[in-house]
Design an enzyme around this catalytic site. Structure first.
Site, PDB file in Angstrom:
ATOM      1  N   TYR A 197       5.376   4.183  -5.416  1.00 46.23           N
ATOM      2  CA  TYR A 197       4.252   4.607  -6.392  1.00 46.23           C
ATOM      3  C   TYR A 197       4.340   4.019  -7.665  1.00 46.23           C
ATOM      4  O   TYR A 197       5.496   3.871  -8.180  1.00 46.23           O
ATOM      5  CB  TYR A 197       4.000   5.870  -6.345  1.00 46.23           C
ATOM      6  CG  TYR A 197       2.774   6.390  -7.262  1.00 46.23           C
ATOM      7  CD1 TYR A 197       1.643   6.788  -6.710  1.00 46.23           C
ATOM      8  CD2 TYR A 197       3.304   6.804  -8.583  1.00 46.23           C
ATOM      9  CE1 TYR A 197       0.723   7.300  -7.576  1.00 46.23           C
ATOM     10  CE2 TYR A 197       2.390   7.283  -9.504  1.00 46.23           C
ATOM     11  CZ  TYR A 197       1.063   7.281  -9.217  1.00 46.23           C
ATOM     12  OH  TYR A 197       0.078   7.742  -9.895  1.00 46.23           O
ATOM     13  N   GLU A 256      -3.686   2.548 -11.106  1.00 45.31           N
ATOM     14  CA  GLU A 256      -2.419   3.082  -9.997  1.00 45.31           C
ATOM     15  C   GLU A 256      -2.424   2.427  -8.957  1.00 45.31           C
ATOM     16  O   GLU A 256      -3.667   1.948  -8.156  1.00 45.31           O
ATOM     17  CB  GLU A 256      -3.238   4.431  -9.726  1.00 45.31           C
ATOM     18  CG  GLU A 256      -2.255   5.390  -8.832  1.00 45.31           C
ATOM     19  CD  GLU A 256      -2.865   6.764  -8.388  1.00 45.31           C
ATOM     20  OE1 GLU A 256      -4.070   6.494  -7.950  1.00 45.31           O
ATOM     21  OE2 GLU A 256      -2.334   7.682  -8.849  1.00 45.31           O
TER      22      GLU A 256
END
Ligand code: GDP
Ligand code: MN
Length: 388
Positions: free
Chosen positions: A109, A196
């Site tokens: 991530y 993101e």
């Protein structure tokens, strides 16, 4: 403003960030055409909605044949996808994205955001990327690292720290440096508020690939980007917010049932707080601003009355530049458009206060007058059965 994954990926590609090749489709036949044009023998079909959590909800399908692409596209298009992020109502899938599938060796991530605590941009990352990042954040916060970005970007020692934290091979350090720098460049150039990547993957060829991308743009920077404004998808936004922005009204839909009409953002926030303190819930934030006309006020009230959840309206005007008579006339005009009546509580003070009051009284409109905000909130909460 939020973007679709396919829009985010095509923008990030222009900053030399590695994204899989793919194209958007609006029919199953088109999806098959796209897959044919992409080299390879394995594709991913992905629902394009402004929400994550698609993987767990059937919005991401890996396909090994063109027939599977057709079937996946047909199943997704026109369906309503309910994910952890959409709310119970879900989102209608009107577009899908077809990509060449990647082979995943490692998933992590990586996001870049405006870090208000450090007053700068920060990377937030975790070696546990993929579909359960929310769980990681709540159960093992030590698996998440926040790294503030200095004015000159990340230093080599910080890049090594990232590689170590994400357990990436040492051989990929140069690529990592380029990737992080490109994300920062993209962030500034797009006037973004969030980039993101979840997951950022390492493929079998030891290359990075951005398998998913979410980009949010700062609305206040949009005027500088005519090309980005065109990426707005009104289908993904609250219909009342869309209408309000067309009239230059600052309206944000909320979940309660007391419609608010206030001048000034600070006063609007205070009004919502006061409603909550009285045990009730605001249906919206609405700042009519200073330079309003009777037409925009009418539209503002019309928006409030159009909300199916509305049970009462609280008008809190502390008129300086805003004139109370303009508010009064707008209220009367909008009320005439709505046969259904909900209780209206009026706190109307300041410029042309007397004229405003006389206009309302002469109209015969049934309103409840309040002398101050506290009283107004008490009356509004009582009108919706709050515990005030
Ligand atoms: P989200 O669930 O809405 O965040 O959608 P993502 O785009 O992140 O996809 C969900 C998951 O599908 C990812 O975490 C991956 O594990 C998987 N996935 C997506 N694209 C590919 C691909 O090209 N190859 C493989 N093997 N898995 C993929
Ligand atoms: Mn994802």
């Amino acid at each position: 403003m939020n973007l679709h994954e396919y829009q985010a990926k095509s923008l990030l590609k222009t900053f030399a960030l590695p994204v899989p090749i793919g194209a958007v489709a609006i029919s199953a036949a088109e999806a098959v055409d796209v897959a044919k044009k992409l080299a390879g023998t394995c594709w991913v079909v992905k629902a394009q909605i402004h929400a994550g959590g698609r993987g767990k909800a059937g919005g991401v399908t890996i396909c090994k044949t063109l027939d599977e692409v057709h079937a996946a596209a047909e199943a997704m298009l026109g369906s309503v996808l309910v994910t952890e992020q959409t709310g119970a109502a879900g989102k209608l899938v009107q577009r899908i994205y077809v990509e060449q599938a990647s082979t995943i060796v490692q998933e992590c991530y990586l996001s870049l955001l405006v870090d208000r605590d450090h007053e700068c941009l920060s990377f937030v990352m975790s070696p546990d990327g993929g579909m359960d990042i929310e769980t990681v954040a709540s159960t093992s916060p030590e698996r998440i690292l926040t790294l503030p970005v200095g004015d000159d970007g990340l230093r080599d020692v910080e890049i090594a720290q990232v590689a170590q934290f994400l357990t990436l091979p040492l051989t990929i350090q140069d690529e990592l440096k380029g990737l992080l720098a490109a994300m920062v460049r993209a962030f500034w150039a797009l006037d973004a508020s969030l980039i993101e990547i979840n997951p950022l993957v390492l493929t079998e060829d030891n290359d990075f690939c951005l398998l998913d991308a979410k980009v949010s743009l700062d609305d206040n920077g949009l005027y500088r980007h005519g090309d980005l404004q065109a990426l707005r998808d009104l289908n993904e936004e609250d219909p009342l917010e869309v209408k309000a922005s067309a009239f230059g009204l600052n309206y944000i839909a909320l979940e309660g049932d007391i419609g608010c009409m206030v001048n000034g953002a600070g006063l609007a926030m205070a009004t919502m707080d006061m409603i909550q303190m009285k045990g009730a819930k605001p249906a919206n934030f609405l700042d009519v601003g200073g330079g309003v006309t009777e037409d925009t006020v009418t539209e503002g009230f019309h928006l409030l009355f159009s909300n199916p959840h509305l049970k009462a309206v609280l008008v809190n005007i502390f008129g300086g530049i805003v004139r109370c008579d303009i508010i009064a006339n707008g209220l009367i005009r909008a009320s005439a458009m709505h046969a259904e009546r909900v209780p209206v509580v009026l706190r109307l003070v300041g410029t042309h206060e007397q004229a405003g009051r006389e206009i309302i009284e002469a109209s015969g409109l049934d309103v409840r007058w309040a002398n101050n905000l506290d009283e107004a909130a008490t009356l509004a909460a009582a009108a919706v059965g709050g515990n005030a």
